[in-house]
Design an enzyme around this catalytic site. Sequence first.
Site, PDB file in Angstrom:
ATOM      1  N   SER A   6      42.718  30.563  36.178  1.00 21.79           N
ATOM      2  CA  SER A   6      44.156  31.116  36.139  1.00 21.79           C
ATOM      3  C   SER A   6      45.106  29.947  35.654  1.00 21.79           C
ATOM      4  O   SER A   6      45.253  28.904  36.397  1.00 21.79           O
ATOM      5  CB  SER A   6      44.632  31.530  37.464  1.00 21.79           C
ATOM      6  OG  SER A   6      45.851  32.019  37.567  1.00 21.79           O
ATOM      7  N   HIS A  31      42.467  33.594  32.623  1.00 23.58           N
ATOM      8  CA  HIS A  31      43.467  34.629  33.208  1.00 23.58           C
ATOM      9  C   HIS A  31      44.808  34.462  33.325  1.00 23.58           C
ATOM     10  O   HIS A  31      45.179  33.168  33.434  1.00 23.58           O
ATOM     11  CB  HIS A  31      42.839  34.789  34.781  1.00 23.58           C
ATOM     12  CG  HIS A  31      43.413  36.108  35.536  1.00 23.58           C
ATOM     13  ND1 HIS A  31      43.011  37.119  35.430  1.00 23.58           N
ATOM     14  CD2 HIS A  31      44.553  35.976  36.594  1.00 23.58           C
ATOM     15  CE1 HIS A  31      43.522  38.078  36.152  1.00 23.58           C
ATOM     16  NE2 HIS A  31      44.811  37.371  36.956  1.00 23.58           N
ATOM     17  N   ASP A  33      48.629  35.482  34.446  1.00 20.15           N
ATOM     18  CA  ASP A  33      49.381  36.442  35.369  1.00 20.15           C
ATOM     19  C   ASP A  33      50.794  36.173  34.979  1.00 20.15           C
ATOM     20  O   ASP A  33      51.487  35.505  34.989  1.00 20.15           O
ATOM     21  CB  ASP A  33      49.247  35.555  36.884  1.00 20.15           C
ATOM     22  CG  ASP A  33      47.859  35.693  37.567  1.00 20.15           C
ATOM     23  OD1 ASP A  33      47.435  36.706  37.599  1.00 20.15           O
ATOM     24  OD2 ASP A  33      47.336  34.757  38.282  1.00 20.15           O
ATOM     25  N   MET A  35      54.338  37.753  35.891  1.00 21.68           N
ATOM     26  CA  MET A  35      55.231  37.979  37.104  1.00 21.68           C
ATOM     27  C   MET A  35      56.612  38.291  36.601  1.00 21.68           C
ATOM     28  O   MET A  35      57.054  37.318  35.900  1.00 21.68           O
ATOM     29  CB  MET A  35      54.983  36.917  38.112  1.00 21.68           C
ATOM     30  CG  MET A  35      53.636  36.784  38.518  1.00 21.68           C
ATOM     31  SD  MET A  35      53.685  35.445  39.756  1.00 21.68           S
ATOM     32  CE  MET A  35      51.889  35.237  39.914  1.00 21.68           C
ATOM     33  N   HIS A  64      47.199  39.837  33.358  1.00 25.58           N
ATOM     34  CA  HIS A  64      47.424  40.634  34.500  1.00 25.58           C
ATOM     35  C   HIS A  64      48.619  40.690  34.537  1.00 25.58           C
ATOM     36  O   HIS A  64      49.740  39.870  34.844  1.00 25.58           O
ATOM     37  CB  HIS A  64      46.683  39.785  35.584  1.00 25.58           C
ATOM     38  CG  HIS A  64      46.829  40.414  36.970  1.00 25.58           C
ATOM     39  ND1 HIS A  64      46.921  39.588  38.026  1.00 25.58           N
ATOM     40  CD2 HIS A  64      47.307  41.846  37.256  1.00 25.58           C
ATOM     41  CE1 HIS A  64      46.966  40.440  39.259  1.00 25.58           C
ATOM     42  NE2 HIS A  64      47.461  41.533  38.867  1.00 25.58           N
ATOM     43  N   MET A  66      51.665  41.719  36.465  1.00 24.79           N
ATOM     44  CA  MET A  66      52.219  41.978  37.698  1.00 24.79           C
ATOM     45  C   MET A  66      53.857  42.428  37.635  1.00 24.79           C
ATOM     46  O   MET A  66      54.607  41.531  38.098  1.00 24.79           O
ATOM     47  CB  MET A  66      52.215  40.816  38.802  1.00 24.79           C
ATOM     48  CG  MET A  66      50.524  40.674  39.118  1.00 24.79           C
ATOM     49  SD  MET A  66      50.163  39.398  40.477  1.00 24.79           S
ATOM     50  CE  MET A  66      50.163  37.745  39.236  1.00 24.79           C
ATOM     51  N   MET A 135      42.563  42.563  44.277  1.00 27.12           N
ATOM     52  CA  MET A 135      43.454  41.332  44.802  1.00 27.12           C
ATOM     53  C   MET A 135      43.131  40.919  46.069  1.00 27.12           C
ATOM     54  O   MET A 135      42.862  41.671  47.280  1.00 27.12           O
ATOM     55  CB  MET A 135      45.035  41.666  44.728  1.00 27.12           C
ATOM     56  CG  MET A 135      45.584  42.051  43.569  1.00 27.12           C
ATOM     57  SD  MET A 135      45.400  40.376  42.314  1.00 27.12           S
ATOM     58  CE  MET A 135      46.421  39.026  43.188  1.00 27.12           C
ATOM     59  N   GLY A 140      51.888  37.328  44.088  1.00 27.28           N
ATOM     60  CA  GLY A 140      53.050  36.896  43.661  1.00 27.28           C
ATOM     61  C   GLY A 140      52.923  35.204  43.711  1.00 27.28           C
ATOM     62  O   GLY A 140      53.978  34.480  42.891  1.00 27.28           O
ATOM     63  N   PHE A 141      52.064  34.593  44.317  1.00 25.57           N
ATOM     64  CA  PHE A 141      52.093  33.206  44.230  1.00 25.57           C
ATOM     65  C   PHE A 141      50.574  32.583  44.266  1.00 25.57           C
ATOM     66  O   PHE A 141      49.949  33.237  44.833  1.00 25.57           O
ATOM     67  CB  PHE A 141      52.786  32.493  45.526  1.00 25.57           C
ATOM     68  CG  PHE A 141      54.540  32.787  45.576  1.00 25.57           C
ATOM     69  CD1 PHE A 141      55.094  32.035  45.048  1.00 25.57           C
ATOM     70  CD2 PHE A 141      54.716  34.064  46.412  1.00 25.57           C
ATOM     71  CE1 PHE A 141      56.690  32.404  45.031  1.00 25.57           C
ATOM     72  CE2 PHE A 141      56.039  34.195  46.524  1.00 25.57           C
ATOM     73  CZ  PHE A 141      57.044  33.603  45.774  1.00 25.57           C
ATOM     74  N   GLY A 143      47.632  29.655  45.146  1.00 25.56           N
ATOM     75  CA  GLY A 143      47.205  28.862  46.423  1.00 25.56           C
ATOM     76  C   GLY A 143      47.224  29.522  47.752  1.00 25.56           C
ATOM     77  O   GLY A 143      47.374  29.077  48.767  1.00 25.56           O
ATOM     78  N   ASP A 173      40.709  38.078  42.576  1.00 23.02           N
ATOM     79  CA  ASP A 173      41.622  37.153  42.186  1.00 23.02           C
ATOM     80  C   ASP A 173      42.442  36.760  43.753  1.00 23.02           C
ATOM     81  O   ASP A 173      43.023  37.636  44.237  1.00 23.02           O
ATOM     82  CB  ASP A 173      42.540  37.800  41.295  1.00 23.02           C
ATOM     83  CG  ASP A 173      43.706  36.852  40.891  1.00 23.02           C
ATOM     84  OD1 ASP A 173      43.692  35.607  41.324  1.00 23.02           O
ATOM     85  OD2 ASP A 173      44.751  37.266  40.120  1.00 23.02           O
ATOM     86  N   GLY A 174      42.549  35.506  44.155  1.00 19.73           N
ATOM     87  CA  GLY A 174      42.969  35.051  45.097  1.00 19.73           C
ATOM     88  C   GLY A 174      42.354  34.459  46.249  1.00 19.73           C
ATOM     89  O   GLY A 174      41.528  34.802  46.824  1.00 19.73           O
ATOM     90  N   GLY A 175      42.545  33.164  46.223  1.00 18.39           N
ATOM     91  CA  GLY A 175      42.037  32.386  47.166  1.00 18.39           C
ATOM     92  C   GLY A 175      40.344  31.995  46.864  1.00 18.39           C
ATOM     93  O   GLY A 175      39.712  31.708  47.813  1.00 18.39           O
ATOM     94  N   GLY A 195      42.371  29.493  40.634  1.00 12.44           N
ATOM     95  CA  GLY A 195      43.496  28.887  39.997  1.00 12.44           C
ATOM     96  C   GLY A 195      43.344  27.299  40.599  1.00 12.44           C
ATOM     97  O   GLY A 195      42.872  26.428  39.929  1.00 12.44           O
ATOM     98  N   SER A 196      43.797  27.396  41.767  1.00  9.89           N
ATOM     99  CA  SER A 196      44.040  25.856  42.286  1.00  9.89           C
ATOM    100  C   SER A 196      42.482  25.197  42.627  1.00  9.89           C
ATOM    101  O   SER A 196      42.491  23.937  42.158  1.00  9.89           O
ATOM    102  CB  SER A 196      44.640  26.129  43.681  1.00  9.89           C
ATOM    103  OG  SER A 196      45.988  26.784  43.525  1.00  9.89           O
TER     104      SER A 196
END
Length: 219
Positions: A6, A31, A33, A35, A64, A66, A135, A140-141, A143, A173-175, A195-196
């Site tokens: 990401s 990817h 994002d 926003m 993506h 959003m 998701m 929105g954020f 990390g 997507d996420g964590g 991502g992170s």
Amino acid sequence: MLIAPSILAADFTRLKNQIEEADGAGADWFHLDIMDGHFVPNISFGPMLVAATRRVTQKLLDVHLMIENPDRYIPQFIAAGANLVTVHAETCPHLHRTITLIKDEGAQCGVAINPATPISAIKMVLTEIDLVLVMSVNPGFGGQKFIPEVLPKIAKLANARSSSQSSFHIEVDGGIDKYTAPQALAAGTDVLVAGSSIFGASDISRAIADLRGGDDVGN
């Protein structure tokens, strides 16, 4: 199993170098994002950064959206180089129309659902799309921590794909990191957005290899 780093988590002062490093390390997609500060409480970037990423890599660009009113901007993102455009079911009152727009503009189509949105919200379009993005954090954020309660949803979606003989990808997507990736893969995921855990690592190549380590989970 596909890995989609990401861009949101990249160091934008070294964006070209980090994309090239991830590309060389075997990233399958990238990817991006988008926003708007309305649908989600953050603002990221627009078509110009998609176009810049396109100039650095030939890998599939997974964009993506959003954002509210995605139909207004879909042609711009595809013109900038998006190969696959994912919209949120929550922002598309005429989802079939939006899917048709994406396809008519020449891109693959994905539909995303937030953690609290049930699969039933997209049941009628599963045979028409190329990807479902589940998701695993509230969007929105970057990390954020992975929400494990989405795992049964992923498994249910994988069963629906099998029973309908569909071929859409299931993306999460996420964590996502080397600890949560095996859980997502075991539930039925085949595309991991990270991502992170990739761009925040001291060694991007090692981070991607660590995610690959979950490929055999459940086999």
